[in-house]
Structure formats: structure tokens, C-alpha cells
Scaffold this motif. Structure first.
Motif, short mmCIF file in Angstrom:
data_model
loop_
_atom_site.label_atom_id
_atom_site.label_comp_id
_atom_site.label_asym_id
_atom_site.label_seq_id
_atom_site.Cartn_x
_atom_site.Cartn_y
_atom_site.Cartn_z
N LEU A 1 0.83 -1.21 0.00
CA LEU A 1 0.00 0.00 0.00
C LEU A 1 0.86 1.26 0.00
O LEU A 1 0.58 2.21 -0.73
N VAL A 2 1.92 1.27 0.82
CA VAL A 2 2.80 2.43 0.86
C VAL A 2 3.48 2.62 -0.49
O VAL A 2 3.56 3.75 -1.01
N LEU A 3 3.97 1.53 -1.08
CA LEU A 3 4.64 1.64 -2.37
C LEU A 3 3.68 2.09 -3.47
O LEU A 3 4.06 2.88 -4.34
N VAL A 4 2.44 1.60 -3.43
CA VAL A 4 1.45 2.03 -4.42
C VAL A 4 1.16 3.52 -4.26
O VAL A 4 1.08 4.27 -5.25
N ALA A 5 0.99 3.96 -2.98
CA ALA A 5 0.74 5.39 -2.75
C ALA A 5 1.91 6.23 -3.22
O ALA A 5 1.73 7.30 -3.83
N MET A 6 3.14 5.76 -2.94
CA MET A 6 4.32 6.49 -3.39
C MET A 6 4.40 6.52 -4.92
O MET A 6 4.74 7.55 -5.51
N ALA A 7 4.09 5.40 -5.56
CA ALA A 7 4.13 5.35 -7.02
C ALA A 7 3.11 6.31 -7.63
O ALA A 7 3.40 7.02 -8.61
N LEU A 8 1.90 6.34 -7.04
CA LEU A 8 0.88 7.28 -7.53
C LEU A 8 1.33 8.71 -7.34
O LEU A 8 1.12 9.57 -8.22
N LEU A 9 1.94 8.99 -6.17
CA LEU A 9 2.41 10.35 -5.92
C LEU A 9 3.53 10.73 -6.89
O LEU A 9 3.58 11.87 -7.38
N VAL A 10 4.43 9.79 -7.18
CA VAL A 10 5.49 10.05 -8.15
C VAL A 10 4.88 10.35 -9.52
O VAL A 10 5.31 11.28 -10.23
N ALA A 11 3.88 9.55 -9.90
CA ALA A 11 3.23 9.77 -11.19
C ALA A 11 2.55 11.14 -11.23
O ALA A 11 2.64 11.87 -12.24
N ILE A 12 1.88 11.50 -10.14
CA ILE A 12 1.19 12.80 -10.09
C ILE A 12 2.21 13.94 -10.15
O ILE A 12 2.04 14.91 -10.90
N CYS A 13 3.27 13.81 -9.33
CA CYS A 13 4.30 14.85 -9.35
C CYS A 13 4.95 14.95 -10.72
O CYS A 13 5.24 16.06 -11.20
N GLY A 14 5.19 13.81 -11.35
CA GLY A 14 5.78 13.84 -12.69
C GLY A 14 4.86 14.52 -13.69
O GLY A 14 5.32 15.34 -14.52
N VAL B 1 11.53 19.22 -8.21
CA VAL B 1 12.14 17.95 -7.79
C VAL B 1 12.31 17.91 -6.27
O VAL B 1 11.96 16.92 -5.62
N LEU B 2 12.84 18.99 -5.70
CA LEU B 2 13.06 19.01 -4.25
C LEU B 2 11.74 18.98 -3.49
O LEU B 2 11.61 18.27 -2.49
N VAL B 3 10.77 19.78 -3.97
CA VAL B 3 9.46 19.76 -3.31
C VAL B 3 8.81 18.38 -3.41
O VAL B 3 8.22 17.86 -2.46
N SER B 4 8.95 17.76 -4.58
CA SER B 4 8.36 16.43 -4.77
C SER B 4 9.04 15.40 -3.89
O SER B 4 8.38 14.56 -3.26
N LEU B 5 10.39 15.45 -3.82
CA LEU B 5 11.10 14.50 -2.95
C LEU B 5 10.72 14.70 -1.49
O LEU B 5 10.51 13.73 -0.75
N GLY B 6 10.65 15.99 -1.08
CA GLY B 6 10.21 16.25 0.30
C GLY B 6 8.81 15.74 0.55
O GLY B 6 8.52 15.15 1.60
N GLY B 7 7.93 15.97 -0.43
CA GLY B 7 6.56 15.46 -0.29
C GLY B 7 6.52 13.95 -0.23
O GLY B 7 5.74 13.37 0.54
N LEU B 8 7.37 13.29 -1.06
CA LEU B 8 7.41 11.83 -1.04
C LEU B 8 7.87 11.31 0.31
O LEU B 8 7.32 10.34 0.84
N VAL B 9 8.90 11.95 0.87
CA VAL B 9 9.39 11.52 2.19
C VAL B 9 8.31 11.69 3.24
O VAL B 9 8.04 10.78 4.06
N VAL B 10 7.68 12.89 3.24
CA VAL B 10 6.63 13.14 4.25
C VAL B 10 5.46 12.19 4.06
O VAL B 10 4.97 11.58 5.02
N ILE B 11 5.01 12.04 2.81
CA ILE B 11 3.88 11.15 2.54
C ILE B 11 4.24 9.71 2.89
O ILE B 11 3.43 8.95 3.43
N GLY B 12 5.51 9.32 2.58
CA GLY B 12 5.93 7.96 2.92
C GLY B 12 5.89 7.70 4.41
O GLY B 12 5.38 6.67 4.87
N LEU B 13 6.44 8.64 5.20
CA LEU B 13 6.46 8.46 6.65
C LEU B 13 5.05 8.51 7.24
O LEU B 13 4.64 7.64 8.01
N VAL B 14 4.31 9.58 6.87
CA VAL B 14 2.95 9.72 7.39
C VAL B 14 2.07 8.57 6.91
O VAL B 14 1.28 8.00 7.68
N GLY B 15 2.21 8.21 5.62
CA GLY B 15 1.41 7.10 5.08
C GLY B 15 1.72 5.79 5.77
O GLY B 15 0.81 4.99 6.04
N THR B 16 3.02 5.56 6.07
CA THR B 16 3.38 4.33 6.77
C THR B 16 2.72 4.26 8.13
O THR B 16 2.19 3.22 8.54
#
Length: 495
Positions: A27-40, A183-198
Motif C-alpha cells: 500500500l505504501v509503495l502504491v501510494a508512493m508510485a501514484l504520488l510520483v506519477a502525479i508529481c511527474g 524535484v526538491l518539493v516532490s522528494l520532500g513530499g514523497l518523504v513526508v507522505i511515505g512516513l505519514v502514510g506508513t
């Protein structure tokens, strides 16, 4: 042990196979993948939009610079083309502006304005690029020796071509800054979303982990026999039927309640059966004793024909066999009740020697051998019951093998400090399908191991019950030509 290790191996995760990952991980990886796709997608759209805005703005500036260059380069009447003013001298041209005047296939004048307002000449390669520009076409981007430029070539009414260009450095810097920011905002968002999502997914999945823990605990309970306390349940927080997980937890609790009721009914039935066996066996002892006594009395006081003596002997042998069966049933009933064993220090080595000696007298047609340690081995237990364990194992080897079979009884200390007694024979062996139930009550497979003596099927069951009551284990391994029973008992700690 091997079964448990096999289960453990089957549950080992293969990180190359997503199907073996934890659900929360997926679930975390799917959420991260979706967020990466959205950010991209947002990044691509933003970059394209900003590029269009920059190009539009740069094109306006380029058009203005081109107009100034063309207006400044318009010659007075009757003035030859070769004497036209240099468009680079036009007023209002910003630093970095490039201008060139092309007459046919010759560059009459060219250059660009540097940051100090001075004129910088173009190289021959740059002039070749300018000569190849399409005339009266939309602006195009080209790479020159001084950087990337956006260029436009306008043909004048006088037959020459005025080329105007503006540097793309500012645009490229702004776009690079935009890319790095995203890129930096997206990486920061991914880290935050990954931790909070976990954290959120872990909390959300906790009821499923509770269900798994409950099911695992139940799977490890010995439900096949004896009194079972099935008190484990899914907690109320994970068994509320209003949610999907809660519905599963509620259904699991309902199932456990049903299983618990069935186990209680089974235990009550087993208790009644054991009590009946114990009572019946106890009541049978008196008439059996009377039968044996009257049989002896008749033999001593009455005169019988040969057939009468044979019949009387048959009555006596069957009464003795029945008495042995009753005593075995009583012993099993006492062991089932969990009565404490009267323990003393027992010299296991001496006990083995005496029991094997008794069997030699009963079966001289077998070959009896001993394998003994140099020092006596002492265990804590009931000497009478341990003697019965050895006697039953040796009797089992005697009854189920042909005359001439070698039976080896060994005593040793194992590496874990327990006393080990082995009874090994070279008889025909026990069928593989019967080995798993060889210690069950009334289990008999006389057809597999030849022998003429009738058995009740309780001997090995008594062996297992006595050994278990002494805190030990018993197991069997068998193949044609070798059958071995192994008894392990705790030893007395030496001072």
C-alpha cells in the motif's frame, strides 16, 4: 520440528516477488508510485506551460529588437546598400542582443552586445549558422559559440536580411530553477507522505495483525486431545461488525466460540468415557480375581478329563489376559487424570539390565544384546512405571519379530544432557502409514510384523503416556531390517 521449519520456510519473503510482501508495504509503495506519477505529470505540465510563457515573452522581446534593428538599418534615399547603418548600432538594444546583416550569401556585419555594452564579433561557424536560418519564419533556437540563442531572420525591402537574436540563458536558468524546485518539493513530499502514510497504514492495518496473531495462537494450540482452554479472542477494537476488518474479526470470534463449545463437549464426552473405563475396569477386577481363584481351587480339588483340564487352563489364561488388560486400562485412566508421578532416583542402567534379563528368560529364541555406558545414568521417576516402559518396548520387539531376531537395548547420554534409551531390532519393520499412529490406543498392525501372540494395542500407548508424565519423549523410526524406539528422559543433575 521439521514441519515447523517447513512452515517457516514457506513464509519467508522473496523481495523479488511482490506477492510475498506485507500488505502495508504494498500500500505504501502504491501510494508512493501514484504520488510520483502525479508529481511527474504536474512537473511536465508546469514545465511545458512555463516554457510556452517564456517563449512567448522572449518572442515579443525578439520582435521588438528585430523592429528596432530594421528601422535603424533603413538607408536614406539614393544611399547604396553597402553603406547601410549597422543594425547592431540601433538604440535600445539590450545586453546579449545579436544582430547581423546578410546580403545574398555574405554576412556584411555581425556581432552581439556583451554585458558591458561592447560589441563582440561572431565566429565563422556562428555566421554559417546565421546563413542557414529560414527567412521570414517564426523564431528558432540555435546553439552558438556564446550560448543558445533564439533567432529570427527578416528580409527587408532592400533585398538584404536582418538577423536578430536574444540569449536563452535567462530562460534556461529560470526553467532549471523551476525543475529543481519541483524535484526538491516532490522528494520532500514523497518523504513526508511515505512516513505519514506508513504510520497511518500501520494503524489502519493493526486490526488485521491482531486477527493474524489470534489465528496463529489458535493454530499452535493442541486441539486434538485433552482439555483445551480456548480463551484467546479478537479484541473488541478489531471485531466491530460495522467495518470490513471488524466483520472478519467478529466472524472469527463467532467461529472460536463455536470451536470452544465443541471442544468443551468433546472434553466432557472424553471425561465420561475415561470415567466409565476406569469404573468398569475397577469393577472387573473383583470378578476376574474370583474367576482366577475358583479356577485354581477347581484344579487343586477336582478331577477332570484331558479335555476338561484343557478347558480349565484356557479359562485361566483368558482371565489372566483380561486382568492384564484391566490393569493397563486403569493405569491409562490414572495417567489421563494427570496424577503426579511418585519420583525417586532411578538407576536407569541397572533397570535396563534387569528388564532385558527378564526378557531373555521369556524369549530365549531371540538374541538379546546390551549397549551400556561406562558410568551409571540416574533419572528421576517412578521405577515401577519406567520398568513397565522398558518391558513393553522389549515385549513389543519380542511379539512382533520372528525367533532369531536380534534386539539391542542401549543406554547413553545425549549432547543435550538427557538420558536416551533405544530398543532396536532387525525385524521386518513397521509400515510407513502405521508409524504415525503406532502410539495410539488399540492400534495394531500384526499383519505387518509377524508374531503369534495376541496384543491389546495398549502397550505403546502406555509407554508414551508414562514417558510424557516423566517429562520425556518417545519416537520410532522403522524400515525393513531396522526398527528403533528412542526414549529420552531428563537426568538427575550431578552435585
Amino acid at each position: 520440528m521439521s514441519a515447523l521449519s517447513g512452515v517457516a520456510r514457506s513464509h519467508q519473503r522473496n523481495w523479488l516477488s511482490p506477492s510475498t510482501w506485507h500488505l502495508r508495504t504494498r500500500l505504501v509503495l502504491v501510494a508512493m508510485a501514484l504520488l510520483v506519477a502525479i508529481c511527474g505529470a504536474v512537473g511536465v505540465v508546469s514545465y511545458a506551460s512555463m516554457d510556452m510563457v517564456f517563449n512567448r515573452q522572449l518572442d515579443r522581446q525578439l520582435q521588438q529588437a528585430s523592429t528596432r534593428a530594421n528601422d535603424f538599418g533603413r538607408p536614406p534615399s539614393n544611399f547604396p546598400n553597402t553603406g547601410r547603418p549597422d543594425p547592431l548600432e540601433a538604440r535600445g538594444q539590450a545586453a546579449g542582443t545579436l544582430n547581423a546583416r546578410i546580403d545574398g550569401s555574405t554576412v556584411r556585419s555581425s556581432g552581439l552586445i556583451d554585458a558591458q555594452g561592447k560589441r563582440v564579433a561572431l565566429s565563422d561557424a556562428d555566421e554559417q549558422v546565421l546563413l542557414a536560418l529560414p527567412k521570414d519564419s517564426p523564431p528558432v533556437d540555435r546553439s552558438l559559440s556564446n550560448g543558445d540563442y533564439r533567432l529570427i531572420a527578416v528580409e527587408t525591402p532592400y533585398g538584404d536580411v536582418i538577423v536578430t537574436g536574444l540569449p536563452l540563458a535567462d530562460k534556461q536558468t529560470a526553467e532549471a530553477s523551476l525543475v529543481w524546485t519541483m524535484v526538491l518539493v516532490s522528494l520532500g513530499g514523497l518523504v513526508v507522505i511515505g512516513l505519514v502514510g506508513t504510520v497511518i497504514i500501520r494503524r489502519t492495518m493493526r486490526p488485521l495483525e491482531q486477527l493474524s496473531d489470534v489465528a496463529t495462537k489458535v493454530s499452535r494450540l493442541p486441539l486434538d486431545a485433552g482439555e483445551v482452554a480456548l480463551a484467546v479472542r479478537v479484541p473488541p477494537s478489531a471485531s466491530h461488525p460495522g467495518t470490513e476488518v471488524g466483520s472478519v474479526g467478529h466472524a472469527l470470534n463467532q467461529m472460536l466460540n463455536n470451536v470452544s463449545s465443541a471442544l468443551e463437549a468433546r472434553q466432557e464426552s472424553e471425561t465420561k468415557v475415561r470415567q466409565f473405563v476406569a469404573d468398569a475396569s475397577h469393577e472387573l477386577r473383583t470378578p476376574l480375581t474370583a474367576i482366577r481363584g475358583y479356577t485354581e481351587l477347581l484344579r487343586m480339588t477336582e478331577t477332570f478329563t484331558d479335555d476338561g483340564r484343557k478347558s480349565l487352563a484356557r479359562v485361566q489364561s483368558q482371565s489372566e489376559r483380561m486382568t492384564t488388560l484391566v490393569e493397563d486400562l486403569l493405569l491409562l485412566a490414572r495417567l489421563d487424570e494427570g496424577q503426579p508421578v511418585k519420583v525417586t532416583d532411578v538407576d536407569l542402567t541397572q533397570l535396563v539390565i534387569e528388564t532385558v534379563s527378564d526378557e531373555k528368560v521369556m524369549a530365549p529364541d531371540h538374541i538379546w544384546q546390551l549397549t551400556l555406558p561406562d558410568e551409571p545414568i540416574t533419572v528421576r521417576g517412578d521405577a515401577t512405571q519406567l520398568h513397565q516402559v522398558l518391558a513393553n518396548l522389549l515385549s513389543n520387539a519380542r511379539k512382533h519379530t520372528e525367533p532369531g531376531t536380534t534386539v539391542v537395548t542401549g543406554v547413553m547420554l545425549s549432547s543435550d544432557g538427557s538420558a536416551v534409551v533405544t530398543v532396536t531390532d532387525n525385524g521386518p519393520g513397521i509400515p510407513a502409514d502405521f508409524q504415525r499412529r503406532v502410539f495410539s490406543r488399540f492400534a495394531r498392525a500384526d499383519a505387518a510384523r509377524s508374531g503369534s501372540e495376541g496384543t491389546s494395542g495398549l502397550g505403546l500407548s502406555i509407554v508414551e503416556s508414562i514417558v510424557t508424565a516423566h517429562g520425556g519423549t518417545v519416537e520410532v523410526t522403522s524400515k525393513p531390517g531396522r526398527t528403533e524406539f528412542t526414549v529420552r528422559l531428563p537426568v538427575v543433575a550431578s552435585n
